[in-house]
Design a protein around this motif. Structure first.
Motif, PDB file in Angstrom:
ATOM      1  N   UNK A  60     -16.106  88.037  92.982  1.00  0.00           N
ATOM      2  CA  UNK A  60     -15.544  86.949  93.781  1.00  0.00           C
ATOM      3  C   UNK A  60     -16.565  85.826  94.006  1.00  0.00           C
ATOM      4  N   UNK A  61     -17.841  86.176  94.109  1.00  0.00           N
ATOM      5  CA  UNK A  61     -18.870  85.144  94.223  1.00  0.00           C
ATOM      6  C   UNK A  61     -18.934  84.310  92.951  1.00  0.00           C
ATOM      7  N   UNK A  62     -18.763  84.965  91.810  1.00  0.00           N
ATOM      8  CA  UNK A  62     -18.718  84.260  90.529  1.00  0.00           C
ATOM      9  C   UNK A  62     -17.558  83.261  90.500  1.00  0.00           C
ATOM     10  N   UNK A  63     -16.403  83.687  91.009  1.00  0.00           N
ATOM     11  CA  UNK A  63     -15.237  82.799  91.042  1.00  0.00           C
ATOM     12  C   UNK A  63     -15.469  81.601  91.949  1.00  0.00           C
ATOM     13  N   UNK A  64     -16.147  81.830  93.079  1.00  0.00           N
ATOM     14  CA  UNK A  64     -16.352  80.746  94.044  1.00  0.00           C
ATOM     15  C   UNK A  64     -17.146  79.596  93.441  1.00  0.00           C
ATOM     16  N   UNK A  65     -17.974  79.897  92.443  1.00  0.00           N
ATOM     17  CA  UNK A  65     -18.795  78.830  91.844  1.00  0.00           C
ATOM     18  C   UNK A  65     -17.965  77.846  91.030  1.00  0.00           C
ATOM     19  N   UNK A  66     -16.756  78.251  90.641  1.00  0.00           N
ATOM     20  CA  UNK A  66     -15.955  77.394  89.759  1.00  0.00           C
ATOM     21  C   UNK A  66     -14.549  77.146  90.305  1.00  0.00           C
ATOM     22  N   UNK A  67     -14.370  77.269  91.616  1.00  0.00           N
ATOM     23  CA  UNK A  67     -13.041  77.021  92.171  1.00  0.00           C
ATOM     24  C   UNK A  67     -12.611  75.605  91.802  1.00  0.00           C
ATOM     25  N   UNK A  68     -11.359  75.487  91.385  1.00  0.00           N
ATOM     26  CA  UNK A  68     -10.862  74.208  90.877  1.00  0.00           C
ATOM     27  C   UNK A  68      -9.484  73.896  91.454  1.00  0.00           C
ATOM     28  N   UNK A  69      -9.348  73.896  92.794  1.00  0.00           N
ATOM     29  CA  UNK A  69      -8.028  73.605  93.373  1.00  0.00           C
ATOM     30  C   UNK A  69      -7.574  72.189  93.008  1.00  0.00           C
ATOM     31  N   UNK A  70      -6.308  72.042  92.661  1.00  0.00           N
ATOM     32  CA  UNK A  70      -5.789  70.737  92.263  1.00  0.00           C
ATOM     33  C   UNK A  70      -5.950  69.726  93.402  1.00  0.00           C
ATOM     34  N   UNK A  71      -5.743  70.188  94.626  1.00  0.00           N
ATOM     35  CA  UNK A  71      -5.851  69.289  95.777  1.00  0.00           C
ATOM     36  C   UNK A  71      -7.264  68.722  95.898  1.00  0.00           C
ATOM     37  N   UNK A  72      -8.288  69.523  95.574  1.00  0.00           N
ATOM     38  CA  UNK A  72      -9.661  69.028  95.627  1.00  0.00           C
ATOM     39  C   UNK A  72      -9.887  67.938  94.586  1.00  0.00           C
ATOM     40  N   UNK A  73      -9.271  68.083  93.416  1.00  0.00           N
ATOM     41  CA  UNK A  73      -9.386  67.052  92.384  1.00  0.00           C
ATOM     42  C   UNK A  73      -8.738  65.751  92.854  1.00  0.00           C
ATOM     43  N   UNK A  74      -7.620  65.858  93.544  1.00  0.00           N
ATOM     44  CA  UNK A  74      -6.951  64.679  94.088  1.00  0.00           C
ATOM     45  C   UNK A  74      -7.835  63.991  95.129  1.00  0.00           C
ATOM     46  N   UNK A  75      -8.508  64.796  95.961  1.00  0.00           N
ATOM     47  CA  UNK A  75      -9.333  64.234  97.029  1.00  0.00           C
ATOM     48  C   UNK A  75     -10.519  63.438  96.499  1.00  0.00           C
ATOM     49  N   UNK A  76     -10.876  63.640  95.248  1.00  0.00           N
ATOM     50  CA  UNK A  76     -11.970  62.872  94.643  1.00  0.00           C
ATOM     51  C   UNK A  76     -11.527  61.473  94.229  1.00  0.00           C
ATOM     52  N   UNK A  77     -10.225  61.194  94.297  1.00  0.00           N
ATOM     53  CA  UNK A  77      -9.693  59.917  93.838  1.00  0.00           C
ATOM     54  C   UNK A  77      -9.672  58.888  94.956  1.00  0.00           C
ATOM     55  N   UNK A  78      -9.480  57.643  94.572  1.00  0.00           N
ATOM     56  CA  UNK A  78      -9.346  56.556  95.535  1.00  0.00           C
ATOM     57  C   UNK A  78      -8.063  56.729  96.350  1.00  0.00           C
ATOM     58  N   UNK A  79      -8.155  56.537  97.660  1.00  0.00           N
ATOM     59  CA  UNK A  79      -7.005  56.749  98.540  1.00  0.00           C
ATOM     60  C   UNK A  79      -5.827  55.846  98.189  1.00  0.00           C
ATOM     61  N   UNK A  80      -6.104  54.614  97.765  1.00  0.00           N
ATOM     62  CA  UNK A  80      -5.007  53.691  97.439  1.00  0.00           C
ATOM     63  C   UNK A  80      -4.211  54.189  96.248  1.00  0.00           C
ATOM     64  N   UNK A  81      -4.908  54.741  95.273  1.00  0.00           N
ATOM     65  CA  UNK A  81      -4.203  55.297  94.111  1.00  0.00           C
ATOM     66  C   UNK A  81      -3.310  56.446  94.535  1.00  0.00           C
ATOM     67  N   UNK A  82      -3.841  57.338  95.367  1.00  0.00           N
ATOM     68  CA  UNK A  82      -3.079  58.505  95.820  1.00  0.00           C
ATOM     69  C   UNK A  82      -1.845  58.073  96.601  1.00  0.00           C
ATOM     70  N   UNK A  83      -2.008  57.110  97.515  1.00  0.00           N
ATOM     71  CA  UNK A  83      -0.909  56.696  98.389  1.00  0.00           C
ATOM     72  C   UNK A  83       0.126  55.832  97.683  1.00  0.00           C
ATOM     73  N   UNK A  84      -0.313  54.962  96.761  1.00  0.00           N
ATOM     74  CA  UNK A  84       0.589  53.995  96.160  1.00  0.00           C
ATOM     75  C   UNK A  84       1.048  54.380  94.746  1.00  0.00           C
ATOM     76  N   UNK A  85       0.266  55.191  94.061  1.00  0.00           N
ATOM     77  CA  UNK A  85       0.611  55.587  92.688  1.00  0.00           C
ATOM     78  C   UNK A  85       0.401  57.098  92.528  1.00  0.00           C
ATOM     79  N   UNK A  86       1.206  57.900  93.193  1.00  0.00           N
ATOM     80  CA  UNK A  86       0.991  59.353  93.153  1.00  0.00           C
ATOM     81  C   UNK A  86       1.062  59.965  91.759  1.00  0.00           C
ATOM     82  N   UNK A  87       1.888  59.398  90.863  1.00  0.00           N
ATOM     83  CA  UNK A  87       1.935  59.929  89.500  1.00  0.00           C
ATOM     84  C   UNK A  87       0.631  59.642  88.757  1.00  0.00           C
TER      85      UNK A  87
END
Length: 204
Positions: A60-87
């Motif tokens: 499980x420690x090995x897995x924690x090093x590479x967790x890749x939740x989709x929501x975390x990838x979204x959070x790396x984006x600009x807020x305006x893109x997320x709010x105005x252009x979700x696709x």
């Protein structure tokens, strides 16, 4: 001195996790022992138990090093893109995920979970895969709902169906690529598939 000791302990822990990755990808998780991991790292079994309670804890420690939740990838984006252009946010998050997956550590660990891990003890690879799929689908649903509310999704396409289609495509791509990653670049092929899929889903 204390700082050096802490740094050395952290380096030892990382080396053991690296060794576990190497052994799991070759032998499978169930057939790899802690002794083998310790020897591969050039350490003793005691060093393993200093950092991990057992193989499940190490896994499980090995897995924690590479967790890749989709929501975390979204959070790396600009807020305006997320709010105005979700696709577009979905598209960019997918591209980030593909790029991350091509990094050797991410590729190895995900390949271990999908193709080199048997069910034993407290390790349930199918359950982990189901959890990852559900998390991705739920995150996608959030942004397809946003797209629908902004009239950016085809009116005939329900957001939950769009999320399921996209998640199924991503899961199939991951499984196929991880079986033989040298056949093609998931970044290039994934971008082509995601662009095509989102174009079909977008309101004209």
């Amino acid at each position: 001195m204390a700082r050096k000791t802490k740094a050395e302990a952290a380096a030892t822990r990382e080396a053991l996790l690296d060794a576990a990755e190497d052994m799991f990808i070759v032998r499978g998780v169930a057939r790899t022992s802690l002794d083998q991991i310790a020897r591969h790292a050039g350490m003793t079994r005691g060093a393993v138990y200093w950092h991990f309670k057992n193989k499940v804890d190490l896994f499980h420690a090995m897995l924690q090093r590479v967790r890749l939740p989709f929501e975390d990838l979204i959070q790396e984006l600009d807020d305006r893109t997320v709010d105005q252009q979700p696709l577009e946010a979905v598209r960019l998050a997918c591209l980030k995920g593909f790029s991350r997956l091509e990094e050797p550590r991410y590729r190895r660990v995900h390949a271990i979970v999908l193709h080199h891990c048997e069910t034993f003890g407290d390790i349930d690879p199918l359950g982990m895969q189901n959890e990852m799929s559900a998390d991705t689908c739920n995150a996608l649903l959030k942004y397809f709902n946003m797209a629908a509310s902004l009239h950016q999704l085809r009116p005939c396409l329900a957001p939950d169906v769009a999320a399921q289609i996209m998640q199924a495509m991503l899961a199939g791509l991951f499984h196929d690529w991880l079986r033989n990653y040298e056949r093609y670049s998931i970044s290039r092929e994934g971008a082509r598939l995601v662009d095509t899929q989102l174009a079909l889903m977008q309101h004209a």
